[in-house]
Design a protein around this motif. Structure first.
Motif, PDB file in Angstrom:
ATOM      1  N   PHE A  30       0.580  -0.615   0.071  1.00 40.83           N
ATOM      2  CA  PHE A  30       0.213   0.206   0.188  1.00 40.83           C
ATOM      3  C   PHE A  30       0.445   1.417   0.002  1.00 40.83           C
ATOM      4  O   PHE A  30       2.030   1.096   0.525  1.00 40.83           O
ATOM      5  CB  PHE A  30      -0.987   0.220   1.288  1.00 40.83           C
ATOM      6  N   TYR A  40      -3.510   0.225  -3.385  1.00 33.94           N
ATOM      7  CA  TYR A  40      -4.213   0.365  -2.391  1.00 33.94           C
ATOM      8  C   TYR A  40      -4.086  -0.511  -1.645  1.00 33.94           C
ATOM      9  O   TYR A  40      -4.542  -0.546  -0.602  1.00 33.94           O
ATOM     10  CB  TYR A  40      -5.231   0.160  -3.675  1.00 33.94           C
ATOM     11  N   HIS A  42      -4.448  -3.827   0.708  1.00 33.73           N
ATOM     12  CA  HIS A  42      -3.972  -3.948   2.557  1.00 33.73           C
ATOM     13  C   HIS A  42      -4.704  -5.946   2.673  1.00 33.73           C
ATOM     14  O   HIS A  42      -5.577  -6.382   2.189  1.00 33.73           O
ATOM     15  CB  HIS A  42      -4.721  -2.782   3.091  1.00 33.73           C
ATOM     16  N   ASP A  55      -9.560  -7.044   8.334  1.00 31.12           N
ATOM     17  CA  ASP A  55      -9.047  -6.152   7.512  1.00 31.12           C
ATOM     18  C   ASP A  55      -8.246  -5.071   7.952  1.00 31.12           C
ATOM     19  O   ASP A  55      -7.969  -4.402   9.340  1.00 31.12           O
ATOM     20  CB  ASP A  55     -10.116  -5.122   7.217  1.00 31.12           C
ATOM     21  N   ALA A  56      -6.575  -4.968   7.294  1.00 33.11           N
ATOM     22  CA  ALA A  56      -5.514  -4.724   8.080  1.00 33.11           C
ATOM     23  C   ALA A  56      -5.503  -2.896   7.413  1.00 33.11           C
ATOM     24  O   ALA A  56      -5.132  -2.111   8.448  1.00 33.11           O
ATOM     25  CB  ALA A  56      -3.922  -4.766   7.731  1.00 33.11           C
ATOM     26  N   GLY A  57      -6.763  -2.314   6.597  1.00 31.57           N
ATOM     27  CA  GLY A  57      -6.652  -0.997   6.559  1.00 31.57           C
ATOM     28  C   GLY A  57      -5.331  -0.696   5.676  1.00 31.57           C
ATOM     29  O   GLY A  57      -4.343  -1.865   4.788  1.00 31.57           O
ATOM     30  N   SER A  58      -5.684   0.363   4.778  1.00 35.03           N
ATOM     31  CA  SER A  58      -4.214   0.827   3.837  1.00 35.03           C
ATOM     32  C   SER A  58      -3.838   2.619   4.778  1.00 35.03           C
ATOM     33  O   SER A  58      -2.933   3.096   3.764  1.00 35.03           O
ATOM     34  CB  SER A  58      -5.228   1.145   2.440  1.00 35.03           C
ATOM     35  N   GLU A  59      -4.385   2.131   5.647  1.00 36.60           N
ATOM     36  CA  GLU A  59      -3.244   3.532   6.165  1.00 36.60           C
ATOM     37  C   GLU A  59      -2.029   3.623   6.692  1.00 36.60           C
ATOM     38  O   GLU A  59      -1.382   4.311   6.886  1.00 36.60           O
ATOM     39  CB  GLU A  59      -4.517   4.455   7.211  1.00 36.60           C
ATOM     40  N   SER A  60      -1.476   2.348   6.799  1.00 34.86           N
ATOM     41  CA  SER A  60      -0.421   1.652   7.705  1.00 34.86           C
ATOM     42  C   SER A  60       0.205   0.538   7.855  1.00 34.86           C
ATOM     43  O   SER A  60      -1.490  -0.309   8.132  1.00 34.86           O
ATOM     44  CB  SER A  60      -0.326   2.983   9.367  1.00 34.86           C
ATOM     45  N   ALA A  61       1.042  -0.319   8.077  1.00 35.83           N
ATOM     46  CA  ALA A  61       1.014  -1.627   7.644  1.00 35.83           C
ATOM     47  C   ALA A  61       1.132  -2.276   9.199  1.00 35.83           C
ATOM     48  O   ALA A  61       0.968  -1.189  10.070  1.00 35.83           O
ATOM     49  CB  ALA A  61       2.872  -1.978   7.590  1.00 35.83           C
TER      50      ALA A  61
END
Length: 113
Positions: A30, A40, A42, A55-61
């Motif tokens: 990402f 994008y 994640h 869901d890890a999201g797409s804002e941070s590792a």
């Protein structure tokens, strides 16, 4: 219009879980890699019914972990018995090493009306 990753990442992974009747664990890059490339995706874990478990999201590792309920595999496969609908008269495949090889394919022609 969103990028293709943003628009399709989750829905395609959910579709893979449903059509294969398996759990899907997806890791992904990402963020912006350079001036020309960004990703994008994640990390997601999806169950065989298509429900996103993590869901890890797409804002941070990050790392995601989920408990897998293997009895759910049996329930899903009983509700959608896709293997019973396999058309071996049309397409036969074999596992060869780490891949799948098409052995034969018969095209069924629809008669003209």
């Amino acid at each position: 219009m969103p990028t293709t990753g943003e628009a399709h990442w989750e829905v395609l992974l959910r579709a893979r879980a449903i059509e294969t009747q398996c759990y899907v664990a997806a890791a992904a890059q990402f963020g912006r890699h350079n001036e020309k490339r960004s990703s994008y995706g994640h990390a997601l874990i999806v169950d065989p019914w298509g429900k996103v478990l993590q869901d890890a999201g797409s804002e941070s590792a990050g790392v995601v972990v989920a408990d897998l309920d293997f009895s759910l595999l049996e329930q899903v496969r009983a509700r959608m018995p896709m293997s019973a609908h396999r058309r071996t008269d049309v397409l036969r495949v074999a596992v060869v090493g780490t891949g799948v090889k098409v052995i034969s394919y018969q095209q069924h022609l629809t008669p003209s009306l």
